[in-house]
Enzyme design. Structure first.
Site: not given
Ligand code: NAD
Length: 549
Positions: A44, A122, A193, A255, A265-266, A405, A486
């Protein structure tokens, strides 16, 4: 000093009993499964297991020396006290990233974090319950399977599903989509990644070329072949272009780490070989970076809404992209729903949620034995059967062997007791049971788990606080209370827990209490909000709700 990122296995104890030892192993297991273990970052973006290495070492030695009737307190990743409590009390209590309402924002948090005074926890990072990608694969699979039920006659066969991000959690998307029968195209700025997921068998192909990726999608649709592709690119560049050209997926979500506009975010224009320039930009002018990041999220979200208008099933996947886009000036950002509102709420009404168990011995055979036991215990649950079979076929063991599960009220305590009995009989080694903070009764998060509650109580945080307090009163071994998760600081309050199965009779009692209380608070919360299914569940299962008798 060279660090060992491996959780201990086997019978040798580092702590004074298994209840403490399992917590100790779970802390190490978080690092074994971490995205950036050198920085203590588990997943995260910035979710950490301990504030810094001094704190980590102090947590470790505190656990090694902890007595059977003492409780260790952790404040934002730092061990701050050990107190005498009761044998049945939690051994570890954790509070991470909590700030008083008016100060609960990134600006204030970042200031404190820079001074070494706080840490972002997180959900399962700071509460030592992360099990690698399986947890999120299961949740993602469950969501896509539910989506398929609702929109596509129960299967994603031949459906094109588009998303962004292949990091810690988001890396689960390609495999989950494939397991649900679909064709997944996941855009990620960082090729490393994608490669990591490819190596782990979670993704089938990598390409830098958009046209090539579309060719592969087209062929897979024609052949009706489930598969997944990682495309190196930036969502803020690619999605608007696709929407403008009328290239419309069947399903669109996202995500990327949108919850964090600076370290997550990038911005548009950065991906692949120029990512190091992006790092320099972030370090040299953070304010300008945030401006570009927010603007890119706005464009990304606008493209998703555009795709929805052109026929895609669009949903938010819990990263607050909509909230950020709205903050950046896009009024229609919430045109598509969050995944809980769209697919998960009915499950929460029955106290269902992500129940997970981890073999402390390190032996995968222990988990395979529990797989067999759960299928025997719930023979009529087809979704459970599908999941366990797919998990055994597709999922590699990551860190300590684990299984997850979704189980509901009435099921969790039965299965936990069965496993404790297996430990007692020597059929398997000790087990830690835990769950995601995303669960039926453990979270208030208006942009995610509690979006659109039918009585308007989306932002009421009393519920997760009650859940955590009740888990302490019921005798869980670890209880954690976090802010942020998240979606980001100030936007959610949630709690986690762990119970260790050491095979003892005392643990049978703790199981009976905790695994009724914990999902019971979910039934209670949803019944209180007026959901008929939750009221029915409470009545049928005998959950005592004074105002609804
Ligand atoms: P992370 O930072 O490990 O992965 C996010 C990825 O997004 C990175 O690899 C990054 O390089 C990539 N990224 C960033 N900006 C980008 C862009 N503009 N275009 C393409 N790729 C881009 O984070 P994570 O653990 O994978 O979590 C991702 C998001 O999901 C977080 O915001 C987290 O809080 C949320 N999340 C949601 C749930 C859920 O319940 N659904 C669960 C966990 C995490």
């Amino acid at each position: 000093m060279t660090r060992e990122y491996k959780a201990p296995r086997g019978n040798e104890l580092h702590c004074k009993n298994w209840r403490i030892e399992a917590i100790y192993r779970m802390l190490h297991n978080n690092l074994e499964n971490a995205e950036r273990p050198d920085d203590l970052v588990i997943y995260g973006g910035t979710g950490k297991a301990a504030r810094n290495w001094d704190c980590f070492d102090a947590i470790k030695s505190s656990l090694e020396n902890l007595e059977h009737d003492e409780t260790l307190l952790i404040q934002s990743g730092k061990p701050v006290g050990v107190f005498k409590t009761f044998e049945n009390s939690p051994r570890v209590l954790i509070c991470n990233s909590n700030l008083v309402g008016n100060w609960s924002n990134w600006e204030h948090f970042n200031k404190l974090e820079a001074q070494g005074l706080m840490m972002y926890g997180q959900m399962t990072a700071g509460s030592w319950c992360y099990i690698g990608t399986q947890g999120i694969i299961q949740g993602t699979y469950e969501t896509f399977a539910e989506l398929a039920q609702k929109h596509f006659d129960g299967t994603l066969n031949g459906k094109f599903c588009l998303s962004g991000g292949m990091g810690g959690m988001s890396g689960a998307q390609p495999l989950s989509i494939k397991m649900a029968g679909g064709i997944g195209l996941v855009i990620e700025v960082d090729p490393k990644r994608i490669q990591r997921r490819l190596d782990a068998g979670f993704c089938d192909y990598i390409t830098q070329d958009f046209d090539e990726s579309m060719e592969m999608v087209k062929n897979a649709i024609a052949e009706n072949e489930p598969m997944s592709i990682g495309l190196v690119g930036n969502c803020a560049d690619i999605l608007p272009d696709m929407a403008a050209r009328g290239i419309i997926p069947d399903v669109v979500t996202d995500q990327t780490s949108a919850h964090d506009e600076l370290n997550g975010y990038v911005p548009a224009g950065y991906y692949g070989s120029n990512l190091s320039e992006c790092d320099d930009f972030r370090a040299s002018d953070p304010q300008k970076y945030i401006g570009q990041s927010m603007d890119s999220m706005k464009k990304h979200c606008m493209a998703m809404v555009d795709m929805q208008k052109q026929g895609s099933v669009a949903f938010d996947y819990g990263n607050n992209l909509r909230g950020q886009a709205q903050k950046a000036g896009f009024e229609d950002a919430f045109a598509y729903p969050g995944f809980v509102l769209a697919y998960v709420r009915p499950l929460f009404c029955e106290g269902r949620g992500p129940f997970r168990w981890i073999a402390q011995s390190g032996n995968p055979e222990d988990i395979l034995a529990t797989d067999k036991a759960i299928l025997e215990m719930f023979p009529d649950n087809q979704l459970l059967k599908n999941w366990i079979e797919l998990a055994e076929e597709y999922l590699p063991w990551e860190g300590l062997p684990a299984r997850v599960c979704w189980l509901g009220y009435g099921e969790r305590h039965k299965f936990a007791k069965k496993m404790n009995q297996m430990v007692r009989n020597g059929e398997i080694g000790p087990i830690a049971i835990t769950r995601d903070h995303l669960d039926s009764g453990s979270v208030a998060s208006p942009y995610r788990e509690t979006e659109g509650m039918q009585d308007g109580t989306d932002a009421v945080a009393d519920w997760p606080l009650l859940n955590a307090l009740l888990n302490c009163a019921s005798g869980a071994d670890m209880v954690a209370l976090h802010n942020g998760g998240g979606v980001g600081i100030g936007l959610s309050q949630h709690s986690g827990m762990m119970v260790v199965l050491d095979g003892s009779e005392l643990t049978d009692q703790r199981i009976e209490r905790v695994f009724k209380s914990d999902p019971g608070t979910g039934v209670m919360r949803h019944a209180d909000a007026g959901y008929e299914l939750a009221i029915k569940t409470a009545k049928e299962k005998g959950v005592k709700l004074p105002m609804l008798q």
